[in-house]
Design an enzyme around this catalytic site. Structure first.
Site, PDB file in Angstrom:
ATOM      1  N   SER A  93      -3.253  -6.430  -0.467  1.00 29.91           N
ATOM      2  CA  SER A  93      -4.041  -7.369  -1.266  1.00 29.91           C
ATOM      3  C   SER A  93      -3.249  -8.081  -2.367  1.00 29.91           C
ATOM      4  CB  SER A  93      -5.273  -6.674  -1.865  1.00 29.91           C
ATOM      5  OG  SER A  93      -6.129  -6.237  -0.831  1.00 29.91           O
ATOM      6  N   GLU A 111      -1.636  -0.712  10.447  1.00 30.78           N
ATOM      7  CA  GLU A 111      -2.462  -1.155  11.578  1.00 30.78           C
ATOM      8  C   GLU A 111      -1.878  -0.648  12.898  1.00 30.78           C
ATOM      9  OE1 GLU A 111      -2.547  -5.303  10.462  1.00 30.78           O
ATOM     10  OE2 GLU A 111      -3.754  -4.737   8.735  1.00 30.78           O
ATOM     11  N   HIS A 122       3.701  -0.174  10.314  1.00 31.67           N
ATOM     12  CA  HIS A 122       2.577  -0.779   9.584  1.00 31.67           C
ATOM     13  C   HIS A 122       1.316   0.051   9.848  1.00 31.67           C
ATOM     14  CE1 HIS A 122      -0.559  -3.550   8.376  1.00 31.67           C
ATOM     15  NE2 HIS A 122       0.358  -4.133   7.639  1.00 31.67           N
ATOM     16  N   GLY A 128       0.059 -10.008   3.403  1.00 30.07           N
ATOM     17  CA  GLY A 128      -0.680 -10.355   4.613  1.00 30.07           C
ATOM     18  C   GLY A 128      -1.532 -11.596   4.377  1.00 30.07           C
ATOM     19  N   GLY A 129      -2.798 -11.392   4.126  1.00 29.00           N
ATOM     20  CA  GLY A 129      -3.780 -12.476   4.026  1.00 29.00           C
ATOM     21  C   GLY A 129      -3.328 -13.671   3.197  1.00 29.00           C
ATOM     22  N   ASN A 180       3.565 -11.417   6.294  1.00 26.76           N
ATOM     23  CA  ASN A 180       3.183 -10.818   7.578  1.00 26.76           C
ATOM     24  C   ASN A 180       1.951 -11.581   8.067  1.00 26.76           C
ATOM     25  OD1 ASN A 180       2.334  -9.231   9.688  1.00 26.76           O
ATOM     26  ND2 ASN A 180       1.809  -7.444   8.433  1.00 26.76           N
ATOM     27  N   GLU A 223       2.440   0.639   1.159  1.00 24.83           N
ATOM     28  CA  GLU A 223       1.178  -0.052   1.411  1.00 24.83           C
ATOM     29  C   GLU A 223       0.040   0.954   1.532  1.00 24.83           C
ATOM     30  OE1 GLU A 223       1.935  -4.215   3.207  1.00 24.83           O
ATOM     31  OE2 GLU A 223       1.703  -2.803   4.845  1.00 24.83           O
ATOM     32  N   LYS A 272       0.423 -11.277  10.793  1.00 24.58           N
ATOM     33  CA  LYS A 272      -0.409 -10.481  11.722  1.00 24.58           C
ATOM     34  C   LYS A 272      -0.751 -11.354  12.938  1.00 24.58           C
ATOM     35  CE  LYS A 272      -1.770  -7.739   7.823  1.00 24.58           C
ATOM     36  NZ  LYS A 272      -2.721  -6.872   7.164  1.00 24.58           N
ATOM     37  N   GLY A 277      -5.906  -5.715   2.986  1.00 31.49           N
ATOM     38  CA  GLY A 277      -6.972  -6.624   3.393  1.00 31.49           C
ATOM     39  C   GLY A 277      -8.317  -6.380   2.726  1.00 31.49           C
TER      40      GLY A 277
HETATM   41  P1  PGA Z   1      -2.878  -7.889   2.899  1.00 32.17           P
HETATM   42  O1  PGA Z   1      -1.994  -7.178   4.019  1.00 32.17           O
HETATM   43  O2  PGA Z   1      -1.962  -8.630   1.984  1.00 32.17           O
HETATM   44  O3  PGA Z   1      -3.791  -8.818   3.677  1.00 32.17           O
HETATM   45  O4  PGA Z   1      -3.645  -6.811   2.200  1.00 32.17           O
HETATM   46  C1  PGA Z   1      -0.758  -6.598   3.674  1.00 32.17           C
HETATM   47  C2  PGA Z   1      -0.132  -5.997   4.893  1.00 32.17           C
HETATM   48  O5  PGA Z   1      -0.845  -5.536   5.791  1.00 32.17           O
HETATM   49  O6  PGA Z   1       1.114  -5.990   5.010  1.00 32.17           O
END
Ligand code: PGA
Length: 250
Positions: free
Chosen positions: A212, A96, A94, A233-234, A9, A166, A11, A172
């Site tokens: 994470s 966010e 998600h 994500g990251g 992802n 999640e 983002k 993050g």
């Molecule tokens: P992250 O994000 O790996 O940066 O923690 C995961 C996500 O939001 O799907």
């Protein structure tokens, strides 16, 4: 045995050019066929990603879609539009989107039904906040997010839906739940799906862990009972790190 599923992802990261370069770097780094790989670039990069991904097995997804087909919704993008651009699946719910854009389970449910109607597969994200975990409400939160999110979704449609657990406090932040906490959440999710549908659907539903996940912790996370893959994500923004995570799930 079901293949593992690992999804990137991005983002709000990566331009069209960044996405093309990333894909070119990633393709030769994937050495396993045991993992289903998906990437979700921003809307603007989906079409060019589609060209780059031709002749690969890598799936292309969007990070969101609007619930309506078309109309006066300035700044929004419909399911039909992401599908035309080349997305075969969409991330919905998600955290966010839930927290920043105030999406609730009712809206997420409508989006899920719209995506199913359009033949777009879904990654439905669920997870508790830190406060909810502190109050011992994780199970309840997962239960409500799943039962409201999947309301009126038929049993024969569940093969088109992947669940991503999640925990909001892990996204993050570099904070990962203990293996026991993840295994427990996986069990709660399976139990809820079993209640909503049946044991066979609970068994066959793919449940990912997200929050994470990185190149160092992914091997350990992959070994946890009930975890069928990851939503990243990251760490997915770096093709080498993402490739390592994919190989750790193989
Ligand atoms: P992250 O994000 O790996 O940066 O923690 C995961 C996500 O939001 O799907």
């Amino acid at each position: 045995m079901t293949n593992k599923v690992v999804i990137a992802n991005f983002k709000m990261n990566k331009t069209i050019r960044d996405t093309k370069e990333y894909i070119a770097e990633l393709i030769p780094l994937i050495t396993t066929s045991k993992v289903v790989v998906g990437i979700c670039p921003p809307f603007t990069a989906i079409k060019s990603a589609e060209h780059k991904l031709k002749a690969t097995n890598i799936l292309l997804g969007a990070q969101n879609m609007h619930v309506e087909d078309k109309g006066a919704y300035t700044g929004e993008v419909s399911g039909e539009m992401i599908k035309e651009a080349g997305a075969s699946f969409v991330i919905l719910g998600h955290s966010e989107r839930r927290s920043i854009y105030k999406e609730n389970n009712i809206l997420i449910n409508k989006k899920i039904k719209k995506a199913l109607k359009l033949g777009i597969k879904i990654v439905l994200c669920v997870g508790e906040s830190l406060a909810e975990r502190g109050q011992d409400k994780t199970e309840e939160v997962l239960n409500v997010q799943l039962s409201e999110g999947l309301k009126d979704v038929y049993a024969n449609e569940m093969g088109n839906i992947i669940i991503a657990y999640e925990p909001v406090w892990s996204i993050g932040t570099g904070k990962v739940p203990t293996n026991e906490q993840i295994a427990q959440a996986m069990q709660n999710i399976k139990d809820t799906i079993k209640k909503l549908y049946n044991a066979q659907i609970a068994n066959s539903t793919i449940v990912l862990y997200g929050g994470s996940v990185n190149e160092n912790n992914s091997k350990d996370i992959a070994s946890i009972k009930g975890v069928s893959g990851a939503l990243v994500g990251g760490a997915s923004l770096d093709a080498k790190k993402f490739a390592k995570i994919i190989s750790n799930f193989s």
